[in-house]
Scaffold this motif. Structure first.
Motif, PDB file in Angstrom:
ATOM      1  N   PHE A   1      38.151  31.003  45.227  1.00 35.42           N
ATOM      2  CA  PHE A   1      39.127  31.706  44.411  1.00 35.42           C
ATOM      3  C   PHE A   1      38.770  31.577  42.941  1.00 35.42           C
ATOM      4  N   CYS A   2      39.234  32.554  42.180  1.00 36.22           N
ATOM      5  CA  CYS A   2      39.216  32.439  40.729  1.00 36.22           C
ATOM      6  C   CYS A   2      40.658  32.574  40.260  1.00 36.22           C
ATOM      7  N   VAL A   3      41.143  31.567  39.562  1.00 37.19           N
ATOM      8  CA  VAL A   3      42.466  31.613  38.945  1.00 37.19           C
ATOM      9  C   VAL A   3      42.237  31.896  37.463  1.00 37.19           C
ATOM     10  N   TYR A   4      42.867  32.943  36.947  1.00 38.82           N
ATOM     11  CA  TYR A   4      42.590  33.354  35.572  1.00 38.82           C
ATOM     12  C   TYR A   4      43.829  33.940  34.914  1.00 38.82           C
ATOM     13  N   ARG A   5      43.746  34.094  33.593  1.00 34.76           N
ATOM     14  CA  ARG A   5      44.833  34.697  32.824  1.00 34.76           C
ATOM     15  C   ARG A   5      44.372  36.054  32.323  1.00 34.76           C
TER      16      ARG A   5
ATOM     17  N   VAL B   1      49.160  34.838  34.827  1.00 39.08           N
ATOM     18  CA  VAL B   1      48.222  34.070  35.652  1.00 39.08           C
ATOM     19  C   VAL B   1      48.004  34.821  36.963  1.00 39.08           C
ATOM     20  N   CYS B   2      46.748  35.092  37.268  1.00 38.95           N
ATOM     21  CA  CYS B   2      46.381  35.864  38.452  1.00 38.95           C
ATOM     22  C   CYS B   2      45.357  35.073  39.274  1.00 38.95           C
ATOM     23  N   PHE B   3      45.135  35.530  40.482  1.00 36.16           N
ATOM     24  CA  PHE B   3      44.082  34.929  41.303  1.00 36.16           C
ATOM     25  C   PHE B   3      43.276  36.031  41.960  1.00 36.16           C
ATOM     26  N   LEU B   4      42.029  35.726  42.217  1.00 37.84           N
ATOM     27  CA  LEU B   4      41.119  36.668  42.841  1.00 37.84           C
ATOM     28  C   LEU B   4      40.370  35.946  43.946  1.00 37.84           C
ATOM     29  N   ARG B   5      40.430  36.476  45.148  1.00 33.73           N
ATOM     30  CA  ARG B   5      39.656  35.924  46.267  1.00 33.73           C
ATOM     31  C   ARG B   5      38.201  36.325  46.077  1.00 33.73           C
ATOM     32  N   LEU B   6      37.294  35.379  46.203  1.00 35.87           N
ATOM     33  CA  LEU B   6      35.877  35.607  45.936  1.00 35.87           C
ATOM     34  C   LEU B   6      35.052  35.478  47.201  1.00 35.87           C
ATOM     35  N   ASN B   7      33.978  36.254  47.270  1.00 36.97           N
ATOM     36  CA  ASN B   7      32.983  35.991  48.303  1.00 36.97           C
ATOM     37  C   ASN B   7      32.005  34.947  47.755  1.00 36.97           C
ATOM     38  N   PRO B   8      31.180  34.350  48.596  1.00 32.85           N
ATOM     39  CA  PRO B   8      30.295  33.277  48.120  1.00 32.85           C
ATOM     40  C   PRO B   8      29.373  33.700  46.984  1.00 32.85           C
TER      41      PRO B   8
END
Length: 247
Positions: free
Chosen positions: A172-176, A182-189
């Motif tokens: 995951f990436c947690v970012y502003r 504050v948002c989150f993004l599911r990431l692939n490897p």
């Protein structure tokens, strides 16, 4: 008895309601101190970990926070740091019981990270991407954090409690964002690796980043990797997850 000894006795009596009240301190006055200090700490912990709190009964949650209040030696006097102190207590000192969900530590870390991202300051050496993404020196924004978990922490709530970890690690990436949300993004490897490289080696441009990834993924076609990387970086720049390194 020295002043320091008296002060320490007073602190211990505030943290532990079952301890004897120091001499010459009225019980009623000590009760006020105990309630005031604990309520302040409990309020900050609860506001920082609302999802975690929702998984406990009111009594069990107060018992957990009370244990933290009594046992943990906080290293910072700032209230904004209490969330980090509570996380450190769970990670290093607390022994989980049958009342605690198996994902407690990951969920607590995720909620703490949301707070960290929300108050992160932007240093002078980074700013929004203004140049050509092909040549701009890039870095992971200070208000963006990349993490790996075993549970879908972003979905956990009172009526969704995963019983087992995922089969594969979750990134995951947690970012502003630009509106300070504050948002989150599911990431692939691959995306997670890209952001990790920019976090470890700030200032990489597209060419250097592509070369580093090619070495890590030697079986991938270089042209396909380069084309996909350009699109990925543009997306991440639009979200403010990556920034431009300023001179």
């Amino acid at each position: 008895m020295s002043f320091i000894s008296i002060q320490q006795q007073f602190i211990e009596a505030i943290k532990a309601p079952d301890m004897a009240v120091p001499a010459d301190v009225p019980e009623a006055r000590m009760a006020v101190y105990r309630e005031l200090f604990f309520n302040n700490v409990e309020g900050f912990v609860s506001s920082a970990f609302p999802v975690l709190k929702s998984l406990y009964t009111a009594g069990d949650w107060l018992q957990l926070v009370r244990l933290f209040f009594r046992k943990h030696d906080c290293q910072s006097p700032l209230f904004v740091d209490i969330a980090g102190e509570f996380l450190a207590f769970l990670q290093q000192e607390y022994q989980p019981t049958e009342l605690d969900p198996p994902f407690m530590l990951e969920l607590a870390h995720y909620e703490w990270l949301e707070l960290v991202v929300s108050i992160a300051q932007t240093p002078d050496h980074e700013g929004p991407l203004t140049g050509d993404i092909d040549s701009a020196p890039l870095l992971l924004a200070s208000h963006a954090k990349v993490v790996q978990y075993h549970y879908e922490v972003q979905r956990i709530r009172a009526d969704f409690r995963p019983a087992a970890p995922a089969a594969e690690p979750l990134f995951f990436c947690v970012y502003r964002d630009a509106d300070d949300r504050v948002c989150f993004l599911r990431l692939n490897p691959l995306t997670a690796q890209t952001l990790a490289l920019l976090g470890e080696r700030p200032g990489l441009d597209l060419g250097a980043l592509n070369q580093a990834l090619s070495e890590l993924y030697p079986t991938m076609d270089e042209e396909t990797l380069a084309a996909g990387l350009w699109q990925l970086l543009q997306l991440l720049a639009d979200k403010g997850i990556i920034q431009q390194k300023l001179k």
